[in-house]
Design an enzyme around this catalytic site. Structure first.
Site, PDB file in Angstrom:
ATOM      1  CE  LYS A 155      -4.396   1.128   0.207  1.00 35.67           C
ATOM      2  NZ  LYS A 155      -5.579   0.362  -0.251  1.00 35.67           N
TER       3      LYS A 155
ATOM      4  CG  ASP B 280      -7.296   3.417  -0.832  1.00 38.14           C
ATOM      5  OD1 ASP B 280      -7.768   2.275  -0.774  1.00 38.14           O
ATOM      6  OD2 ASP B 280      -7.359   4.213   0.126  1.00 38.14           O
TER       7      ASP B 280
HETATM    8  P1  NDP Z   1     -12.951   7.932  -2.695  1.00 40.91           P
HETATM    9  O1  NDP Z   1     -11.904   8.929  -2.447  1.00 40.91           O
HETATM   10  O2  NDP Z   1     -13.471   7.741  -4.074  1.00 40.91           O
HETATM   11  O3  NDP Z   1     -14.214   8.192  -1.747  1.00 40.91           O
HETATM   12  C1  NDP Z   1     -14.101   8.244  -0.341  1.00 40.91           C
HETATM   13  C2  NDP Z   1     -15.440   8.695   0.188  1.00 40.91           C
HETATM   14  O4  NDP Z   1     -15.482   8.605   1.605  1.00 40.91           O
HETATM   15  C3  NDP Z   1     -15.712  10.154  -0.156  1.00 40.91           C
HETATM   16  O5  NDP Z   1     -17.093  10.316  -0.351  1.00 40.91           O
HETATM   17  C4  NDP Z   1     -15.239  10.860   1.108  1.00 40.91           C
HETATM   18  O6  NDP Z   1     -15.813  12.134   1.294  1.00 40.91           O
HETATM   19  C5  NDP Z   1     -15.746   9.899   2.155  1.00 40.91           C
HETATM   20  N1  NDP Z   1     -15.112  10.151   3.463  1.00 40.91           N
HETATM   21  C6  NDP Z   1     -15.742  10.530   4.562  1.00 40.91           C
HETATM   22  N2  NDP Z   1     -14.896  10.705   5.583  1.00 40.91           N
HETATM   23  C7  NDP Z   1     -13.694  10.441   5.129  1.00 40.91           C
HETATM   24  C8  NDP Z   1     -12.421  10.450   5.731  1.00 40.91           C
HETATM   25  N3  NDP Z   1     -12.224  10.773   7.008  1.00 40.91           N
HETATM   26  N4  NDP Z   1     -11.387  10.090   4.981  1.00 40.91           N
HETATM   27  C9  NDP Z   1     -11.576   9.777   3.690  1.00 40.91           C
HETATM   28  N5  NDP Z   1     -12.761   9.767   3.058  1.00 40.91           N
HETATM   29  C10 NDP Z   1     -13.816  10.083   3.775  1.00 40.91           C
HETATM   30  O7  NDP Z   1     -12.376   6.544  -2.131  1.00 40.91           O
HETATM   31  P2  NDP Z   1     -12.863   5.057  -2.440  1.00 40.91           P
HETATM   32  O8  NDP Z   1     -14.325   5.031  -2.656  1.00 40.91           O
HETATM   33  O9  NDP Z   1     -11.961   4.499  -3.463  1.00 40.91           O
HETATM   34  O10 NDP Z   1     -12.501   4.335  -1.060  1.00 40.91           O
HETATM   35  C11 NDP Z   1     -13.430   4.216   0.011  1.00 40.91           C
HETATM   36  C12 NDP Z   1     -12.977   3.101   0.937  1.00 40.91           C
HETATM   37  O11 NDP Z   1     -12.936   1.873   0.213  1.00 40.91           O
HETATM   38  C13 NDP Z   1     -11.583   3.262   1.543  1.00 40.91           C
HETATM   39  O12 NDP Z   1     -11.574   2.663   2.817  1.00 40.91           O
HETATM   40  C14 NDP Z   1     -10.699   2.446   0.599  1.00 40.91           C
HETATM   41  O13 NDP Z   1      -9.511   2.019   1.223  1.00 40.91           O
HETATM   42  C15 NDP Z   1     -11.637   1.288   0.317  1.00 40.91           C
HETATM   43  N6  NDP Z   1     -11.379   0.500  -0.885  1.00 40.91           N
HETATM   44  C16 NDP Z   1     -11.251   1.092  -2.106  1.00 40.91           C
HETATM   45  C17 NDP Z   1     -11.045   0.325  -3.230  1.00 40.91           C
HETATM   46  C18 NDP Z   1     -10.972   0.908  -4.587  1.00 40.91           C
HETATM   47  O14 NDP Z   1     -10.834   0.139  -5.552  1.00 40.91           O
HETATM   48  N7  NDP Z   1     -11.082   2.206  -4.770  1.00 40.91           N
HETATM   49  C19 NDP Z   1     -10.895  -1.141  -3.137  1.00 40.91           C
HETATM   50  C20 NDP Z   1     -11.114  -1.672  -1.807  1.00 40.91           C
HETATM   51  C21 NDP Z   1     -11.327  -0.861  -0.746  1.00 40.91           C
HETATM   52  P3  NDP Z   1     -15.030  13.445   0.793  1.00 40.91           P
HETATM   53  O15 NDP Z   1     -15.084  13.409  -0.694  1.00 40.91           O
HETATM   54  O16 NDP Z   1     -15.765  14.556   1.413  1.00 40.91           O
HETATM   55  O17 NDP Z   1     -13.631  13.309   1.308  1.00 40.91           O
HETATM   56  O1  2IT Z   2      -7.958  -1.445  -0.781  1.00 42.79           O
HETATM   57  C1  2IT Z   2      -7.881  -1.929  -1.934  1.00 42.79           C
HETATM   58  O2  2IT Z   2      -7.996  -3.140  -2.134  1.00 42.79           O
HETATM   59  C2  2IT Z   2      -7.683  -1.009  -3.060  1.00 42.79           C
HETATM   60  N1  2IT Z   2      -7.614   0.202  -2.847  1.00 42.79           N
HETATM   61  C3  2IT Z   2      -7.507  -1.554  -4.444  1.00 42.79           C
HETATM   62  C4  2IT Z   2      -6.096  -2.013  -4.668  1.00 42.79           C
HETATM   63  C5  2IT Z   2      -5.773  -2.425  -6.079  1.00 42.79           C
HETATM   64  O3  2IT Z   2      -4.587  -2.747  -6.279  1.00 42.79           O
HETATM   65  O4  2IT Z   2      -6.634  -2.450  -6.948  1.00 42.79           O
END
Ligand code: NDP
Ligand code: 2IT
Length: 444
Positions: A126, A166
């Site tokens: 990561k 992420d």
């Molecule tokens: P994004 O940046 O696209 O979205 C994050 C969302 O969460 C935003 O709406 C954000 O609001 C909100 N949020 C609220 N509070 C917080 C905070 N304290 N810190 C960060 N964000 C906050 O991220 P993802 O949707 O990609 O990721 C969301 C979660 O899913 C994370 O935990 C990530 O690690 C996990 N994840 C992501 C994957 C991926 O492929 N993208 C895969 C597996 C897991 P605002 O815009 O106001 O900050």
């Molecule tokens: O938390 C996760 O699994 C991710 N942000 C996706 C990682 C990836 O390599 O696609």
């Protein structure tokens, strides 16, 4: 003291000020007790757990860039290459002001077991930075991404370490990082996933985490005589994972009534309008306050609150520790049936324990959100064979992987006498493969 307790104690002592990392280590090692106790002497002699909780390598670097006013800004970049027993390091890059080494280590540690659960050959890693893309111009984001990649490019490669998106890292950031890597290294290779479709990205990768979350949720419900059809679902977050979780939940017949961002949350009694949400978040990069302009019937509330809405299924899709014990109590009082984690470690340890105690079906993130990284691994395969699969092919593979993960974690939980405890099931199933590979490769 038992071997597990010794290793937890040492990990905390040697890594002070990393509470999220401590939380992840405790959660995993605690639930591995039945497996570790059965092999305690061997594992202790081989220092297996000490090796599992120590990253193979962690890189921390300066990221200087120039803002639109000509001012030099300095951020800190990280890449933690945690475990390469089953494949090249694989995991996203988080860009958020809350990022520090402990946060990246917790995410990298979780990623080892998640990636193992996908059944694909990817190790755990990561990265990230305390850079905040919010409110920055495209040029500023590019300047940051180029500087970040200038240093990171020394340590990654299609067969070594393959970062992805992420929080705060989406298609725009991946594009700028890919361009800089190619320029510096002079190779066009699958060094990042989540790429645009015009330069090696995979169809369905954008949707994969959210879709995968719903595929595994539906499978779990099916195996308990239920389905998403007609269920009320609450979702937190309004980013990549949340948007496509909402979309797939609706396609499967559920009504999703909430979403949130870091400033507030929306309640839409008629069901969230995904097209509006995409326009606000993906195109205009605005706050959720805008949602009311599209849906006058909806309510916008400042602060936190989605878990107070009565629902059958709760899907935390924002960030770590966003669902605490009080939230869990409210959800249970409102009759929640299942909580499935789209985010990484969104549920606090005491809330998880409470939900399990109350018989709520709980799918932990390392299983439930594995569809994103699994589809990244499919993107790597397509890049390696220089081919492009259709959306249907990728989606079918994603569904197969999520259904398989459910049955693997279900079987592991049953094998050790913890039926319906998918936290134990996911940790054991993920751990067993990593241990086998580490053992086969000797003391490295
Ligand atoms: P994004 O940046 O696209 O979205 C994050 C969302 O969460 C935003 O709406 C954000 O609001 C909100 N949020 C609220 N509070 C917080 C905070 N304290 N810190 C960060 N964000 C906050 O991220 P993802 O949707 O990609 O990721 C969301 C979660 O899913 C994370 O935990 C990530 O690690 C996990 N994840 C992501 C994957 C991926 O492929 N993208 C895969 C597996 C897991 P605002 O815009 O106001 O900050
Ligand atoms: O938390 C996760 O699994 C991710 N942000 C996706 C990682 C990836 O390599 O696609």
């Amino acid at each position: 003291m038992s071997y597990v307790d010794e290793v937890i104690e040492r990990a905390i002592r040697e890594n002070p000020s990393e509470p999220e990392f401590h939380q992840a280590v405790k959660e995993v090692l605690d639930s591995l007790r039945p497996v570790i106790e059965a092999n305690e002497e061997k594992f202790r002699k081989e220092a297996l757990l000490e090796r599992i909780v120590n990253p193979e390598r962690q890189i921390k670097f300066r990221v200087p860039w120039v803002d639109d006013k000509g001012q030099v800004q300095v951020n800190t970049g990280y890449r933690v290459q945690f475990n390469s027993a089953i494949g090249p390091y694989k995991g996203g890059i988080r860009l958020h002001p809350s990022v520090n080494l402990g946060v990246i280590k917790f995410l990298g540690f979780e990623q080892i077991f998640k990636n193992s659960l996908t059944g694909l050959p990817i190790g755990g890693g990561k990265g990230g930075s305390d850079f905040d893309p919010k409110g920055k111009s495209d040029r500023e984001v590019m300047a940051f991404c180029q500087s970040f990649m200038t240093e990171l490019s020394k340590y990654i490669g299609a067969d070594t370490d393959v970062p992805a998106g992420d929080i705060g890292t989406g298609a725009r950031e991946i594009g700028y990082m890919f361009g800089q890597y190619k320029r510096l290294r002079g190779v066009f290779e699958g060094v990042l996933t989540g790429k645009g479709l015009s330069y090696g990205g995979s169809l369905v990768r954008t949707e994969a985490t959210g879709y995968g979350l719903l595929y595994i949720t539906e499978e779990m419900l099916k195996c308990h005589g239920q389905s998403l059809e007609g269920k009320t679902v609450v979702v937190s977050g309004a980013g990549n994972v949340a948007i496509y979780a909402i979309q797939k939940a609706q396609q499967l017949g559920a009504k999703v009534v909430t979403c949130s961002d870091s400033t507030g949350w929306v309640y839409d009694p008629d069901g969230i309008d995904v097209a509006a949400l995409k326009e606000i978040k993906e195109v205009k990069r605005q706050r959720l306050t805008e949602y009311k302009n599209y849906r006058p019937n909806s309510e916008y509330h400042e602060g936190k609150g989605v878990w107070s809405v009565k629902c059958d299924v709760a899907l935390p899709c924002a960030t770590q520790n966003e669902l605490n014990l009080d939230d869990a109590k409210t959800l249970v009082a409102n009759g929640v049936y299942a909580v499935c984690e789209g985010a990484n470690m969104p549920t606090t340890a005491d809330a998880t324990e409470y939900l399990l105690e109350k018989g709520v079906k709980f799918l932990p993130g390392k299983a439930a959100n594995a569809g994103g990284v699994a589809t990244s691994a499919l993107e790597m395969s397509q890049n390696s064979e220089r081919l492009h699969w259709t959306a249907d092919e990728v989606d079918a593979k994603l569904q197969g992987i999520m259904v398989n993960i459910y049955h693997n974690i279900d079987n592991a939980s049953k094998k050790y006498g913890f039926e319906d405890n998918f936290v134990v099931g996911a940790n054991i199933a993920g751990f067993e493969k990593v241990v086998e590979a580490m053992t086969a490769q000797g003391i490295v």
